[in-house]
Design a protein around this motif. Structure first.
Motif, PDB file in Angstrom:
ATOM      1  N   GLY A 251      30.766  30.441  59.932  1.00 50.44           N
ATOM      2  CA  GLY A 251      29.328  30.404  59.728  1.00 50.44           C
ATOM      3  C   GLY A 251      28.849  31.518  58.819  1.00 50.44           C
ATOM      4  O   GLY A 251      27.997  31.313  57.952  1.00 50.44           O
ATOM      5  N   LEU A 252      29.411  32.715  59.009  1.00 54.86           N
ATOM      6  CA  LEU A 252      29.013  33.854  58.178  1.00 54.86           C
ATOM      7  C   LEU A 252      29.379  33.623  56.715  1.00 54.86           C
ATOM      8  O   LEU A 252      28.577  33.924  55.807  1.00 54.86           O
ATOM      9  CB  LEU A 252      29.695  35.120  58.694  1.00 54.86           C
ATOM     10  CG  LEU A 252      29.337  36.425  57.961  1.00 54.86           C
ATOM     11  CD1 LEU A 252      27.842  36.716  58.069  1.00 54.86           C
ATOM     12  CD2 LEU A 252      30.156  37.584  58.519  1.00 54.86           C
ATOM     13  N   LEU A 253      30.563  33.068  56.470  1.00 58.87           N
ATOM     14  CA  LEU A 253      30.984  32.812  55.084  1.00 58.87           C
ATOM     15  C   LEU A 253      30.080  31.773  54.417  1.00 58.87           C
ATOM     16  O   LEU A 253      29.676  31.936  53.255  1.00 58.87           O
ATOM     17  CB  LEU A 253      32.445  32.349  55.062  1.00 58.87           C
ATOM     18  CG  LEU A 253      33.489  33.414  55.420  1.00 58.87           C
ATOM     19  CD1 LEU A 253      34.880  32.802  55.503  1.00 58.87           C
ATOM     20  CD2 LEU A 253      33.462  34.541  54.379  1.00 58.87           C
ATOM     21  N   GLY A 258      25.575  30.613  50.764  1.00 62.07           N
ATOM     22  CA  GLY A 258      24.253  30.048  50.537  1.00 62.07           C
ATOM     23  C   GLY A 258      23.254  31.094  50.088  1.00 62.07           C
ATOM     24  O   GLY A 258      22.461  30.863  49.166  1.00 62.07           O
ATOM     25  N   SER A 259      23.293  32.275  50.720  1.00 61.84           N
ATOM     26  CA  SER A 259      22.365  33.346  50.360  1.00 61.84           C
ATOM     27  C   SER A 259      22.602  33.824  48.925  1.00 61.84           C
ATOM     28  O   SER A 259      21.647  34.034  48.155  1.00 61.84           O
ATOM     29  CB  SER A 259      22.524  34.522  51.332  1.00 61.84           C
ATOM     30  OG  SER A 259      22.244  34.129  52.655  1.00 61.84           O
ATOM     31  N   LEU A 260      23.869  33.994  48.553  1.00 63.49           N
ATOM     32  CA  LEU A 260      24.180  34.404  47.182  1.00 63.49           C
ATOM     33  C   LEU A 260      23.751  33.344  46.171  1.00 63.49           C
ATOM     34  O   LEU A 260      23.274  33.675  45.077  1.00 63.49           O
ATOM     35  CB  LEU A 260      25.678  34.681  47.058  1.00 63.49           C
ATOM     36  CG  LEU A 260      26.206  35.912  47.809  1.00 63.49           C
ATOM     37  CD1 LEU A 260      27.728  35.995  47.698  1.00 63.49           C
ATOM     38  CD2 LEU A 260      25.562  37.189  47.268  1.00 63.49           C
ATOM     39  N   SER A 261      23.892  32.072  46.552  1.00 63.91           N
ATOM     40  CA  SER A 261      23.470  30.992  45.652  1.00 63.91           C
ATOM     41  C   SER A 261      21.960  30.992  45.464  1.00 63.91           C
ATOM     42  O   SER A 261      21.461  30.805  44.352  1.00 63.91           O
ATOM     43  CB  SER A 261      23.929  29.645  46.213  1.00 63.91           C
ATOM     44  OG  SER A 261      25.336  29.580  46.315  1.00 63.91           O
ATOM     45  N   LEU A 282      23.412  27.441  53.174  1.00 64.38           N
ATOM     46  CA  LEU A 282      22.952  28.490  54.080  1.00 64.38           C
ATOM     47  C   LEU A 282      22.688  27.934  55.480  1.00 64.38           C
ATOM     48  O   LEU A 282      23.118  28.518  56.489  1.00 64.38           O
ATOM     49  CB  LEU A 282      21.683  29.126  53.518  1.00 64.38           C
ATOM     50  CG  LEU A 282      20.939  30.134  54.411  1.00 64.38           C
ATOM     51  CD1 LEU A 282      21.841  31.314  54.762  1.00 64.38           C
ATOM     52  CD2 LEU A 282      19.672  30.613  53.721  1.00 64.38           C
ATOM     53  N   ALA A 283      21.996  26.799  55.557  1.00 65.10           N
ATOM     54  CA  ALA A 283      21.670  26.208  56.854  1.00 65.10           C
ATOM     55  C   ALA A 283      22.924  25.794  57.611  1.00 65.10           C
ATOM     56  O   ALA A 283      23.010  25.964  58.836  1.00 65.10           O
ATOM     57  CB  ALA A 283      20.756  24.992  56.660  1.00 65.10           C
ATOM     58  N   PHE A 284      23.940  25.282  56.898  1.00 70.41           N
ATOM     59  CA  PHE A 284      25.179  24.877  57.556  1.00 70.41           C
ATOM     60  C   PHE A 284      25.875  26.088  58.176  1.00 70.41           C
ATOM     61  O   PHE A 284      26.435  26.004  59.271  1.00 70.41           O
ATOM     62  CB  PHE A 284      26.095  24.166  56.563  1.00 70.41           C
ATOM     63  CG  PHE A 284      27.325  23.559  57.194  1.00 70.41           C
ATOM     64  CD1 PHE A 284      27.217  22.550  58.120  1.00 70.41           C
ATOM     65  CD2 PHE A 284      28.593  24.006  56.840  1.00 70.41           C
ATOM     66  CE1 PHE A 284      28.351  21.987  58.704  1.00 70.41           C
ATOM     67  CE2 PHE A 284      29.727  23.456  57.415  1.00 70.41           C
ATOM     68  CZ  PHE A 284      29.604  22.439  58.348  1.00 70.41           C
ATOM     69  N   GLY A 285      25.823  27.217  57.492  1.00 70.50           N
ATOM     70  CA  GLY A 285      26.399  28.431  58.058  1.00 70.50           C
ATOM     71  C   GLY A 285      25.652  28.903  59.288  1.00 70.50           C
ATOM     72  O   GLY A 285      26.259  29.267  60.298  1.00 70.50           O
TER      73      GLY A 285
END
Length: 509
Positions: A251-253, A258-261, A282-285
């Protein structure tokens, strides 16, 4: 109207295997899909036209269509999870058929009256959510009621009704204009009367078809289904539970990616549509981490069940995920860009207010009717082909025909001849809505049929998200904003899907 009960089994009786059903029983079971596809057919053939009429630019069409995949992503797994656990006077799946059909009918009536683009996009969102509430249980319905040897025929029958419903829906504006002289043009910002009446007729037909299935079929009780699945599910051992470390690390990865994107889209001033794809990652993580926290607290719910089954899916389903990704990317490219491509290239009229655009858009409706008509007929041929080549081989052949069809639209310049490549597209469409489900239904535990069918929809939704967020940028950046090249990308995607279908592992592999 007669009522059909699954033959060969008295209420409350136990049996090791499902009895075979008659052709008439399978027919009644699938009639509702005729109505569902009328809704999809009207949506697919006319949504871009409505959006352009209300002022949308061609390069913004993809992002406006994002409602469809997003609602499917959210609705279908949830509906699948709860329909597995539902039992009412109407049965297990039929309450969802009925509620979804009523909501879709209302959305169809309202959408062509939208005075603003944002309202039309909202109606598309509501309509697609409602269609998904109805459609997902229909997929599981066949798996519930039919023995394994009849499931290919059952999904092929659904494919027939999908084709027939789409022919009716896609040709409605053209028929109203050509046969009844209903106007296909209107002042700027007004949806033509031919489109409005089409939506009214489609709404009535959708509701009637779904009601037919609701009142002419019965479902096996939970006790009967348990008896059918007791032996079968023994061959579907549950996957190993995901560890807490895996939930949090994975989840963290995903969340970090997602955050970096999201940050990259803003920093490099990329297409704003990419925020949606980055947000999905991001939501999937975050959902993985939430599922891990819930499991650690001993609290199981729909989220933990859905996320757990995503990571414990059979290898057959994993292989089908690749096939579905490239198949639905190709389809979404066609649904978004066929109307602007044909009106611009074959009719030379990209202006939505021009008579040439109206003529071209109506002809696209006919072309969609052609490929769906071919799909309705191909539904009877595909089981024969599958008997000779296997389900995977038959699917690969049909997807290759779809690629040839897309290339044909690009190469042919006479609009009157565009029906020819639609034959190949029709075979691909018939196969896409039947073969993967027949393969999947025989590879997953029956007690989770609804949930797995819902999770399977993720592999339809993700490629549509990718297409909706990236296609506009690719067309602008590489192909000068010309929508016809979306069909070339679709052809390549179909060929990749065809190759991947041959690599789908057998059950238990």
């Amino acid at each position: 109207m007669t009522t059909t009960t699954p033959e060969g089994l008295a209420p409350g009786a136990a049996a090791a295997v499902r009895p075979r059903l008659s052709g008439w029983s399978i027919w009644n079971m699938c009639v509702g899909f005729f109505g569902i596809q009328i809704g999809f057919g009207l949506q697919n053939a006319n949504t871009s036209r409505i959006f352009q009429t209300l002022g949308a630019e061609v390069d913004s069409l993809a992002i406006l269509w994002i409602a469809a995949p997003l609602t499917g992503l959210l609705v279908q797994p949830i509906v699948g999870y709860f329909s597995d656990r539902t039992w009412t006077r109407l049965g297990r799946r039929r309450p969802y058929f009925l509620v979804g059909a009523i909501l879709t009918t209302l959305a169809l009536i309202i959408m062509p009256h939208s005075p603003w683009l944002w309202m039309a996009a909202s109606m598309l969102w509501i309509m697609d959510a409602s269609i998904n509430i109805t459609m997902e249980p229909f997929r599981a319905f066949v798996g519930d009621n039919l023995p394994e040897e009849q499931r290919t025929a059952g999904y092929a029958m659904q494919s027939f009704f999908i084709g027939a419903g789409a022919v009716f829906a896609s040709c409605l504006p053209w028929m109203l204009t050509e046969w009844f002289s209903v106007a296909s043009t209107a002042p700027e910002g007004v949806v033509p009367m031919a489109v409005r009446i089409s939506f009214y007729v489609g709404a009535a037909a959708l509701l009637a078809a779904v009601l037919w299935t609701v009142f002419t079929t019965r479902e096996y009780s939970p006790a009967q289904l348990d008896a059918f699945e007791a032996g079968r599910d023994a061959g579907h051992a549950p996957g190993a539970a995901r560890t807490q470390s895996a939930w949090y690390t994975g989840g963290l990865l995903w969340a970090l990616a997602g955050s970096l994107s999201v940050a990259a889209v803003g920093a490099f001033e990329l297409q704003k549509e990419l925020y949606i794809l980055a947000g999905f990652v991001l939501a999937f993580g975050l959902m993985q981490m939430a599922a891990g926290a819930l499991e650690a607290a001993g609290r199981s719910n729909a989220l933990t069940a859905i996320m757990g089954d995503i990571f414990a899916m059979p290898k057959t389903m994993q292989g089908l995920a690749v096939v579905q990704f490239f198949s639905w990317f190709a389809l979404f490219a066609m649904w978004i860009y066929l109307t602007p491509a044909v009106t611009a290239v074959h009719y030379g009229s990209p202006d939505p207010t021009s008579a040439g655009y109206g003529e071209g858009a109506n002809w696209v409706g006919v072309l969609m009717g052609v490929y769906n008509g071919v799909a309705a007929l191909a539904a009877f041929l595909i089981p024969v082909l599958a008997a000779r080549t296997g389900l995977r081989g038959a699917h690969a052949v049909n997807l290759t025909l779809g690629a040839a069809g897309f290339l044909g639209v690009f190469l042919i310049r006479d609009p009157a001849m565009l029906w020819l490549p639609m034959i190949g597209v029709g075979f691909a469409w018939a196969s896409i809505v039947s073969m993967p489900y027949a393969i999947l239904a025989n590879a997953v535990p029956g007690r989770k049929m609804g949930l797995y069918m819902g999770v399977f929809n993720i592999f339809i939704v993700v490629p549509q998200l990718v297409a909706a967020t990236l296609l506009g940028a690719v067309l602008n950046g590489v192909f000068g904003g010309q929508p016809i090249f979306a069909l070339i990308l679709g052809a390549v995607s179909f060929l990749i899907a065809a190759g991947a279908s041959l690599l789908v592992p057998k059950e238990g592999a």
